[in-house]
Design a protein around this motif. Structure first.
Motif, short mmCIF file in Angstrom:
data_model
loop_
_atom_site.label_atom_id
_atom_site.label_comp_id
_atom_site.label_asym_id
_atom_site.label_seq_id
_atom_site.Cartn_x
_atom_site.Cartn_y
_atom_site.Cartn_z
N TYR A 32 0.81 -1.21 0.00
CA TYR A 32 0.00 0.00 0.00
C TYR A 32 0.85 1.27 0.00
O TYR A 32 0.59 2.20 -0.75
CB TYR A 32 -0.92 -0.02 1.23
CG TYR A 32 -1.70 1.24 1.44
CD1 TYR A 32 -2.92 1.43 0.80
CD2 TYR A 32 -1.24 2.25 2.29
CE1 TYR A 32 -3.66 2.59 1.00
CE2 TYR A 32 -1.97 3.41 2.49
CZ TYR A 32 -3.17 3.57 1.85
OH TYR A 32 -3.89 4.72 2.04
N TYR A 33 1.86 1.29 0.85
CA TYR A 33 2.63 2.53 1.04
C TYR A 33 3.59 2.85 -0.10
O TYR A 33 4.15 3.92 -0.13
CB TYR A 33 3.38 2.49 2.38
CG TYR A 33 2.42 2.55 3.54
CD1 TYR A 33 1.83 3.76 3.89
CD2 TYR A 33 2.07 1.41 4.24
CE1 TYR A 33 0.93 3.83 4.94
CE2 TYR A 33 1.18 1.48 5.30
CZ TYR A 33 0.61 2.69 5.64
OH TYR A 33 -0.28 2.76 6.67
N SER A 34 3.77 1.94 -1.03
CA SER A 34 4.65 2.22 -2.16
C SER A 34 3.92 2.12 -3.50
O SER A 34 4.54 1.98 -4.54
CB SER A 34 5.85 1.27 -2.14
OG SER A 34 5.41 -0.07 -2.25
N CYS A 35 2.60 2.23 -3.46
CA CYS A 35 1.79 2.05 -4.66
C CYS A 35 1.52 3.40 -5.35
O CYS A 35 1.00 4.33 -4.72
CB CYS A 35 0.47 1.39 -4.29
SG CYS A 35 -0.65 1.17 -5.68
N ASP A 36 1.86 3.47 -6.61
CA ASP A 36 1.63 4.69 -7.38
C ASP A 36 0.14 5.01 -7.50
O ASP A 36 -0.25 6.19 -7.53
CB ASP A 36 2.23 4.57 -8.78
CG ASP A 36 3.75 4.59 -8.77
OD1 ASP A 36 4.34 5.08 -7.77
OD2 ASP A 36 4.36 4.13 -9.75
N ASN A 37 -0.72 3.99 -7.58
CA ASN A 37 -2.15 4.23 -7.70
C ASN A 37 -2.75 4.83 -6.43
O ASN A 37 -3.70 5.60 -6.49
CB ASN A 37 -2.90 2.96 -8.09
CG ASN A 37 -2.85 2.70 -9.57
OD1 ASN A 37 -2.52 3.58 -10.36
ND2 ASN A 37 -3.18 1.48 -9.96
N VAL A 38 -2.19 4.49 -5.28
CA VAL A 38 -2.65 5.10 -4.03
C VAL A 38 -2.31 6.59 -4.05
O VAL A 38 -3.14 7.43 -3.70
CB VAL A 38 -2.03 4.39 -2.80
CG1 VAL A 38 -2.34 5.15 -1.53
CG2 VAL A 38 -2.53 2.95 -2.70
N LEU A 39 -1.10 6.90 -4.48
CA LEU A 39 -0.70 8.30 -4.59
C LEU A 39 -1.57 9.05 -5.60
O LEU A 39 -2.05 10.15 -5.34
CB LEU A 39 0.77 8.40 -4.99
CG LEU A 39 1.31 9.81 -5.25
CD1 LEU A 39 1.19 10.68 -4.01
CD2 LEU A 39 2.75 9.72 -5.72
N MET A 40 -1.82 8.44 -6.75
CA MET A 40 -2.64 9.09 -7.77
C MET A 40 -4.07 9.29 -7.28
O MET A 40 -4.69 10.32 -7.55
CB MET A 40 -2.63 8.28 -9.07
CG MET A 40 -3.38 8.95 -10.20
SD MET A 40 -2.82 10.63 -10.60
CE MET A 40 -1.19 10.30 -11.22
N SER A 41 -4.59 8.34 -6.52
CA SER A 41 -5.91 8.49 -5.94
C SER A 41 -5.96 9.69 -5.01
O SER A 41 -6.91 10.47 -5.04
CB SER A 41 -6.29 7.22 -5.18
OG SER A 41 -7.49 7.40 -4.49
#
Length: 81
Positions: A23-32
């Motif tokens: 979770y903490y290194s996911c680009d999609n979480v950041l983009m969200s």
């Protein structure tokens, strides 16, 4: 009139945070996060602003969050069952 959600967005994100792998290194979480802030009128950095210029923020956010939740849900079922 929008129907009221039974669960809060905090519970939704708590579930994703707990069960989404890496979770903490996911680009999609950041983009969200970037798209959500933009959609709700919060400031984002100029580089992010330039990157998402011309996007349909809501449409992209729905796609990304659906994928995040689906993967978290699949991981949850793998762990539980």
């Amino acid at each position: 009139m929008k129907p009221k959600l039974k669960y809060s967005s905090t519970e939704y994100w708590d579930f994703i945070e707990k069960y989404y792998p890496l979770y903490y290194s996911c680009d999609n979480v950041l983009m969200s996060d970037i798209l959500s802030r933009k959609l709700h009128g919060y400031p984002i950095c100029p580089e992010d602003e330039a990157y998402i210029e011309g996007w349909n923020y809501k449409e992209e956010l729905i796609k990304i969050e659906t994928e995040l939740f689906q993967i978290a849900l699949e991981n949850y079922f793998e762990l539980v069952y």
